[in-house]
Design an enzyme around this catalytic site. Structure first.
Site, PDB file in Angstrom:
ATOM      1  N   SER A  21       0.844  -1.183   0.000  1.00 18.88           N
ATOM      2  CA  SER A  21       0.000   0.000   0.000  1.00 18.88           C
ATOM      3  C   SER A  21       0.880   1.234   0.000  1.00 18.88           C
ATOM      4  O   SER A  21       2.096   1.146   0.149  1.00 18.88           O
ATOM      5  CB  SER A  21      -0.894   0.015   1.235  1.00 18.88           C
ATOM      6  OG  SER A  21      -0.097   0.292   2.370  1.00 18.88           O
ATOM      7  N   LYS A  22       0.229   2.363  -0.158  1.00 18.79           N
ATOM      8  CA  LYS A  22       0.983   3.611  -0.211  1.00 18.79           C
ATOM      9  C   LYS A  22       1.805   3.800   1.056  1.00 18.79           C
ATOM     10  O   LYS A  22       2.888   4.353   1.024  1.00 18.79           O
ATOM     11  CB  LYS A  22       0.033   4.794  -0.378  1.00 18.79           C
ATOM     12  CG  LYS A  22      -0.544   4.852  -1.775  1.00 18.79           C
ATOM     13  CD  LYS A  22      -1.512   5.995  -1.923  1.00 18.79           C
ATOM     14  CE  LYS A  22      -2.379   5.730  -3.150  1.00 18.79           C
ATOM     15  NZ  LYS A  22      -3.438   6.675  -3.332  1.00 18.79           N
ATOM     16  N   ARG A  23       1.247   3.318   2.153  1.00 19.54           N
ATOM     17  CA  ARG A  23       1.963   3.508   3.416  1.00 19.54           C
ATOM     18  C   ARG A  23       3.130   2.544   3.553  1.00 19.54           C
ATOM     19  O   ARG A  23       4.017   2.762   4.341  1.00 19.54           O
ATOM     20  CB  ARG A  23       0.985   3.356   4.590  1.00 19.54           C
ATOM     21  CG  ARG A  23       0.297   4.654   4.945  1.00 19.54           C
ATOM     22  CD  ARG A  23      -0.685   4.496   6.067  1.00 19.54           C
ATOM     23  NE  ARG A  23      -1.867   3.746   5.625  1.00 19.54           N
ATOM     24  CZ  ARG A  23      -2.215   2.574   6.132  1.00 19.54           C
ATOM     25  NH1 ARG A  23      -1.493   2.010   7.063  1.00 19.54           N
ATOM     26  NH2 ARG A  23      -3.299   1.971   5.699  1.00 19.54           N
TER      27      ARG A  23
END
Ligand code: GLU
Length: 461
Positions: free
Chosen positions: A245-247
């Protein structure tokens, strides 16, 4: 179904093109190319609040960088609103869709009541026309949404290209909103109208869409449209076992470009992540197209492996001609504010020890910008023992012809004159000239500098 193989990638421009979508794009592209079909790029921009031009630009740039050329598009859903509205009108006229005036407050109350009764929350069909049913009067001032009248009975089944047969009972599915009150269609409806209009034969997408597919199949059927085949590709997991994910780390394609990866390596690595052709780990774009026929797709999640990607990238980096590599390294140096010309002259000496063009730029930067040895390196390597030898070395280098053999001879003579060992002097030279104590063979490294630069850097001891 049309006979022509037509695939598409349909990213939403609410962020960059992430690795999962890039991989699905790659499969869709390779499948179309394998069968001599067509590949379409569609921008699903109906989430108006979150869609941005910046994301569109990034998606287009990523597709270009990966070399995923498309035969049609980009087609923007927001330019097709009239078409979706016409199809909605047709469905309403046929009794296959209906206006629903339920307010958000009523929906909340409905869900609370269902929860209290221990039921799964669902739309209760209060505005769904049924034979003999009296519908409420449309309330004044409430804009209707349009819901699809999903079949109440039966089972939706499809033979998924990745996952095999999947069945979901219609009683599990409620009447989906297909058009919002502002006349903008929702994903599950627009995607069907588009896949139909664009004559898509095979839909590859991430398996987060498996649960959407029964609705879509029911809408295809309601429209009398031919069904495409679906292949839901399993997710990519990060090294922590969680979905990428982006995180969790850099997951945009452009971030990999910036971090010094090569498109041919990304293409190879992404393709292999969730698909295989025997034991082949390294293959070209042409081989991928020749082999990718939609079989051998993995059913289980793929594991993102940065070390393997680095290995694949190192392979392609070594194989690249020096002048092409030089362009990429010059671009990396440019990002650091270092203007570099004639980089092809120096990349060859270092490319075998690098996995990315960023690492390579770390090496060759010393030829184009001043280096700053650390105080620790200076203290450890430019010792009182070695310092007296440096003026001798400078004199000898000054008098030498500027080539590897002459540089090696000058160093050797200096060692003899001062009773030093090679590593003692070589480390000091490396720290002063290159800014680091480890490099390839010192004569080869020095030869690529101008004599003036070497003398100036040695004299600052
Ligand atoms: N816009 C959807 C997404 O980005 C497309 C899904 C599909 O391919 O149908 O997930």
């Amino acid at each position: 179904m049309t006979n022509k193989i037509r695939t598409r990638i349909a990213p939403s421009p609410t962020g960059f093109l992430h690795l999962g979508t890039a991989r699905t794009a790659l499969y869709s592209w390779a499948f179309a190319r394998h069968f001599g079909g067509e590949f379409v790029l569609r921008i699903e921009d109906t989430d108006v609040a979150r869609s941005t031009q910046d994301s569109v630009d990034q998606i287009l740039a990523s597709m270009k960088w990966l070399g995923l050329d498309y035969d049609e598009g980009p087609i923007y859903q927001m330019q097709r609103l009239d078409r979706y509205r016409a199809v909605v009108d047709q469905l309403i006229a046929e009794g296959k869709a209906y206006r629903c005036y339920t307010t958000p407050e009523e929906l909340d109350a409905m869900r609370e009541a269902q929860k209290a009764r221990g039921e799964k929350t669902h739309y209760d069909g209060r505005w769904r026309p049924e034979p003999g049913k009296r519908l409420p009067e449309p309330p004044a001032g409430v804009q209707a949404v349009i819901r699809f009248a999903n079949p109440k009975d039966g089972v939706v089944t499809w033979d998924d290209l990745c996952k095999g047969p999947i069945s979901i009972a219609n009683r599990e599915i409620d009447d989906l909103i297909i058009m919002r009150a502002d006349g903008v269609p929702t994903y599950n409806f627009a995607v069907v109208v588009d896949d139909w209009d664009m004559q898509i034969s095979h839909v590859f997408r991430g398996d987060e869409h498996v649960n959407n597919t029964p609705w879509q199949i029911n809408i295809f059927n309601a429209l009398g449209a031919p069904l495409p085949l679906f292949g839901h590709v399993p997710v990519i997991l990060g090294d922590d076992g969680q979905k990428l994910s982006k995180r969790r780390g850099a997951v945009s394609v452009t971030a990999y470009e910036e971090n010094g990866f090569l498109p041919e390596a990304m293409l190879n690595y992404l393709a292999r992540l969730g698909w295989s052709h025997g034991d082949e780990e390294l293959f070209s774009r042409e081989q991928l197209v020749a082999w990718f026929d939609g079989s051998h797709l993995s059913k289980s999640p793929a594991q993102w492996d940065p070390a393997k990607l680095a290995w694949v990238n190192a392979h392609y980096l070594k194989a690249l001609p020096d002048d092409r590599l030089a362009e990429l390294v010059a671009a990396q140096l440019q990002r650091r504010g270092i203007a570099a010309a004639d980089v092809a002259r120096v990349v060859g000496l270092f490319k075998d020890r690098c996995s990315t063009t960023v690492e390579l730029a770390d090496w060759v930067a010393m030829y184009y910008a001043e280096v700053q040895p650390t105080a620790d390196d200076l203290a450890a390597h430019v010792t009182e023992l070695v310092k007296p030898a440096l003026p001798t070395l400078c004199d000898k280098l000054a008098a030498a012809e500027w080539n590897k053999a002459a540089i090696a001879a000058a160093i050797k003579e200096t060692l003899g004159a001062h009773g030093l060992k090679m590593p003692q002097l070589a480390h000091a030279i490396r720290v002063l000239v290159c800014g680091r104590p480890q490099t390839p063979s010192i004569d080869a490294v020095l030869e690529l500098f101008s004599k003036e630069t070497v003398l100036t850097r040695l004299q600052r001891a």
